[in-house]
Design a protein around this motif. Structure first.
Motif, PDB file in Angstrom:
ATOM      1  N   UNK A 126     -19.112  44.212 -31.665  1.00  0.00           N
ATOM      2  CA  UNK A 126     -19.018  44.623 -30.262  1.00  0.00           C
ATOM      3  C   UNK A 126     -18.351  43.546 -29.406  1.00  0.00           C
ATOM      4  N   UNK A 127     -18.558  42.272 -29.776  1.00  0.00           N
ATOM      5  CA  UNK A 127     -17.904  41.184 -29.055  1.00  0.00           C
ATOM      6  C   UNK A 127     -16.404  41.184 -29.320  1.00  0.00           C
ATOM      7  N   UNK A 128     -16.052  41.341 -30.600  1.00  0.00           N
ATOM      8  CA  UNK A 128     -14.656  41.257 -31.028  1.00  0.00           C
ATOM      9  C   UNK A 128     -14.343  42.403 -31.989  1.00  0.00           C
ATOM     10  N   UNK A 129     -14.132  43.598 -31.436  1.00  0.00           N
ATOM     11  CA  UNK A 129     -13.969  44.791 -32.269  1.00  0.00           C
ATOM     12  C   UNK A 129     -12.741  44.769 -33.174  1.00  0.00           C
ATOM     13  N   UNK A 130     -11.755  43.935 -32.863  1.00  0.00           N
ATOM     14  CA  UNK A 130     -10.562  43.888 -33.697  1.00  0.00           C
ATOM     15  C   UNK A 130     -10.758  43.062 -34.962  1.00  0.00           C
ATOM     16  N   UNK A 131     -11.903  42.411 -35.112  1.00  0.00           N
ATOM     17  CA  UNK A 131     -12.243  41.637 -36.320  1.00  0.00           C
ATOM     18  C   UNK A 131     -11.147  40.627 -36.669  1.00  0.00           C
ATOM     19  N   UNK A 132     -10.585  39.991 -35.637  1.00  0.00           N
ATOM     20  CA  UNK A 132      -9.464  39.069 -35.862  1.00  0.00           C
ATOM     21  C   UNK A 132      -9.822  37.607 -35.609  1.00  0.00           C
ATOM     22  N   UNK A 133     -11.110  37.321 -35.506  1.00  0.00           N
ATOM     23  CA  UNK A 133     -11.573  35.940 -35.345  1.00  0.00           C
ATOM     24  C   UNK A 133     -12.370  35.553 -36.588  1.00  0.00           C
ATOM     25  N   UNK A 134     -12.055  34.422 -37.219  1.00  0.00           N
ATOM     26  CA  UNK A 134     -12.783  34.009 -38.422  1.00  0.00           C
ATOM     27  C   UNK A 134     -14.276  33.839 -38.157  1.00  0.00           C
ATOM     28  N   UNK A 135     -15.083  34.297 -39.110  1.00  0.00           N
ATOM     29  CA  UNK A 135     -16.539  34.218 -38.996  1.00  0.00           C
ATOM     30  C   UNK A 135     -17.124  33.604 -40.263  1.00  0.00           C
ATOM     31  N   UNK A 136     -18.004  32.638 -40.083  1.00  0.00           N
ATOM     32  CA  UNK A 136     -18.819  32.157 -41.199  1.00  0.00           C
ATOM     33  C   UNK A 136     -20.288  32.272 -40.803  1.00  0.00           C
ATOM     34  N   UNK A 137     -21.139  32.345 -41.803  1.00  0.00           N
ATOM     35  CA  UNK A 137     -22.584  32.361 -41.575  1.00  0.00           C
ATOM     36  C   UNK A 137     -23.228  31.109 -42.141  1.00  0.00           C
ATOM     37  N   UNK A 138     -24.299  30.678 -41.472  1.00  0.00           N
ATOM     38  CA  UNK A 138     -25.150  29.612 -41.993  1.00  0.00           C
ATOM     39  C   UNK A 138     -26.512  30.197 -42.310  1.00  0.00           C
ATOM     40  N   UNK A 139     -27.039  29.857 -43.462  1.00  0.00           N
ATOM     41  CA  UNK A 139     -28.326  30.406 -43.877  1.00  0.00           C
ATOM     42  C   UNK A 139     -29.496  29.669 -43.243  1.00  0.00           C
ATOM     43  N   UNK A 140     -30.666  30.292 -43.320  1.00  0.00           N
ATOM     44  CA  UNK A 140     -31.911  29.714 -42.838  1.00  0.00           C
ATOM     45  C   UNK A 140     -32.746  29.299 -44.041  1.00  0.00           C
ATOM     46  N   UNK A 157     -27.391  48.018 -24.573  1.00  0.00           N
ATOM     47  CA  UNK A 157     -27.358  46.731 -25.266  1.00  0.00           C
ATOM     48  C   UNK A 157     -25.952  46.431 -25.794  1.00  0.00           C
ATOM     49  N   UNK A 158     -25.354  47.407 -26.463  1.00  0.00           N
ATOM     50  CA  UNK A 158     -24.012  47.171 -27.003  1.00  0.00           C
ATOM     51  C   UNK A 158     -22.979  47.101 -25.875  1.00  0.00           C
ATOM     52  N   UNK A 159     -23.234  47.795 -24.790  1.00  0.00           N
ATOM     53  CA  UNK A 159     -22.342  47.686 -23.632  1.00  0.00           C
ATOM     54  C   UNK A 159     -22.346  46.262 -23.082  1.00  0.00           C
ATOM     55  N   UNK A 160     -23.524  45.642 -23.072  1.00  0.00           N
ATOM     56  CA  UNK A 160     -23.626  44.251 -22.604  1.00  0.00           C
ATOM     57  C   UNK A 160     -22.922  43.300 -23.567  1.00  0.00           C
ATOM     58  N   UNK A 161     -23.004  43.579 -24.877  1.00  0.00           N
ATOM     59  CA  UNK A 161     -22.288  42.753 -25.850  1.00  0.00           C
ATOM     60  C   UNK A 161     -20.775  42.854 -25.625  1.00  0.00           C
ATOM     61  N   UNK A 162     -20.286  44.073 -25.410  1.00  0.00           N
ATOM     62  CA  UNK A 162     -18.850  44.262 -25.188  1.00  0.00           C
ATOM     63  C   UNK A 162     -18.393  43.545 -23.923  1.00  0.00           C
ATOM     64  N   UNK A 163     -19.177  43.650 -22.876  1.00  0.00           N
ATOM     65  CA  UNK A 163     -18.851  42.965 -21.609  1.00  0.00           C
ATOM     66  C   UNK A 163     -18.793  41.456 -21.827  1.00  0.00           C
ATOM     67  N   UNK A 164     -19.752  40.936 -22.577  1.00  0.00           N
ATOM     68  CA  UNK A 164     -19.794  39.514 -22.869  1.00  0.00           C
ATOM     69  C   UNK A 164     -18.541  39.077 -23.626  1.00  0.00           C
ATOM     70  N   UNK A 165     -18.133  39.872 -24.609  1.00  0.00           N
ATOM     71  CA  UNK A 165     -16.956  39.541 -25.392  1.00  0.00           C
ATOM     72  C   UNK A 165     -15.705  39.418 -24.542  1.00  0.00           C
ATOM     73  N   UNK A 166     -15.623  40.223 -23.498  1.00  0.00           N
ATOM     74  CA  UNK A 166     -14.462  40.176 -22.607  1.00  0.00           C
ATOM     75  C   UNK A 166     -14.511  38.972 -21.669  1.00  0.00           C
ATOM     76  N   UNK A 167     -15.697  38.475 -21.399  1.00  0.00           N
ATOM     77  CA  UNK A 167     -15.863  37.356 -20.461  1.00  0.00           C
ATOM     78  C   UNK A 167     -15.701  35.995 -21.125  1.00  0.00           C
ATOM     79  N   UNK A 168     -16.010  35.910 -22.404  1.00  0.00           N
ATOM     80  CA  UNK A 168     -15.993  34.630 -23.099  1.00  0.00           C
ATOM     81  C   UNK A 168     -14.572  34.122 -23.319  1.00  0.00           C
TER      82      UNK A 168
END
Length: 276
Positions: free
Chosen positions: A132-146, A38-49
């Motif tokens: 796993x998508x962006x292991x360097x943590x160098x992209x800004x992230x925000x969350x939206x609540x439910x 599962x995490x391997x697929x996430x990492x692969x996806x991160x490289x493709x996006x």
């Protein structure tokens, strides 16, 4: 907002073409530190996006009365679980926040008044997969609540108002699990591919509805029978799927991955929506 702030927002949210939309089955928090398919697929996806300007994540693990977005410069890594190894609590994901994106999101939404939150941060529904998508943590992230007080259709319609962010380089991620019933987990089979009959039935029907663009049946999940009732005993892990599907345009396709059950009553099924 002064001119300097407006220019900063514009530069940070430049158009990079239309971004895909993701729904990620996050499963156990241990996926943050374990090595599996599962995490391997996430990492692969991160490289493709295409590299995004920022990420907006709707996680199953932030339920509120009302809708909020995180608006701090440096969101803390929240370890919102118990009973796991210390190594999991030691994980930090120090991605920056984006007050600019938080304000832009607030401005876009007319369905409700979105609050700017300074206290939450990134919960494990967000960081355990984004790391796993962006292991360097160098992209800004925000969350939206439910907003737990609102019905499914409300969430679907609210999500549609986020569409413009896709044209500003924002990767929108719904993080949950399509089938998620912790009360019925076969703990001795948590690390193997196994589904109860009802879990398999629900997941197959969900996928059929998704691929047929039958969003109405997915919104009306409480009317889909016993298998759905068992698969979605509470809605918080399912609703991020609706946020993702609401953003699909007619000329876009859905691709499925990580489409496997674990522990009998969980599915890791994930999807990507993008133009073809």
């Amino acid at each position: 907002m002064n001119l300097k702030d407006l220019n900063k927002m514009t530069s940070s949210l430049d158009n990079t073409g239309k971004m895909p939309v993701l729904f990620l089955g996050h499963g156990s928090p241990m996926n943050a530190i374990e090595e599996n398919e599962f995490v391997q697929a996430f990492r692969k996806l991160g490289k493709e996006l295409i590299r995004p300007n920022a990420i907006l994540c709707i996680s199953a693990h932030w339920e509120t009365k009302g809708t909020f977005v995180t608006a701090m410069q440096h969101p803390p890594t929240i370890h919102d679980f118990g009973g796991f190894p210390q190594a999991l609590f030691d994980v930090q994901y120090p991605a920056p926040g984006s007050p600019e994106l938080a304000q832009e999101t607030k401005n876009l939404i007319t369905k409700t008044n979105v609050g700017l939150d300074e206290k939450w941060g990134l919960d494990h529904g967000a960081w355990s997969v984004i790391k796993h998508l962006y292991p360097e943590a160098n992209i800004p992230v925000i969350q939206m609540s439910i907003d737990y007080t609102q019905p499914p259709r409300y969430h679907y319609e609210l999500a549609k108002e986020l569409q413009k962010l896709r044209h500003k380089g924002v990767l929108i991620i719904g993080s949950g699990n399509m089938v998620h019933n912790l009360r019925m987990v076969a703990w001795n089979k948590l690390n193997e591919e196994f589904a109860y009959d009802w879990a398999f039935e629900a997941n197959e029907k969900m996928k059929s509805y998704i691929l047929d663009d039958n969003h109405q049946n997915l919104i009306n999940f409480k009317s889909q029978g016993r298998a759905f009732d068992l698969a979605i005993p509470t809605p918080e892990h399912y609703l991020p799927l609706l946020y993702t599907l609401a953003l699909k345009d007619k000329n876009e396709e859905v691709s499925l991955f990580n489409d496997k059950p674990v522990g009998g009553s969980l599915t890791m099924t994930s999807l990507k929506i993008e133009a073809v």
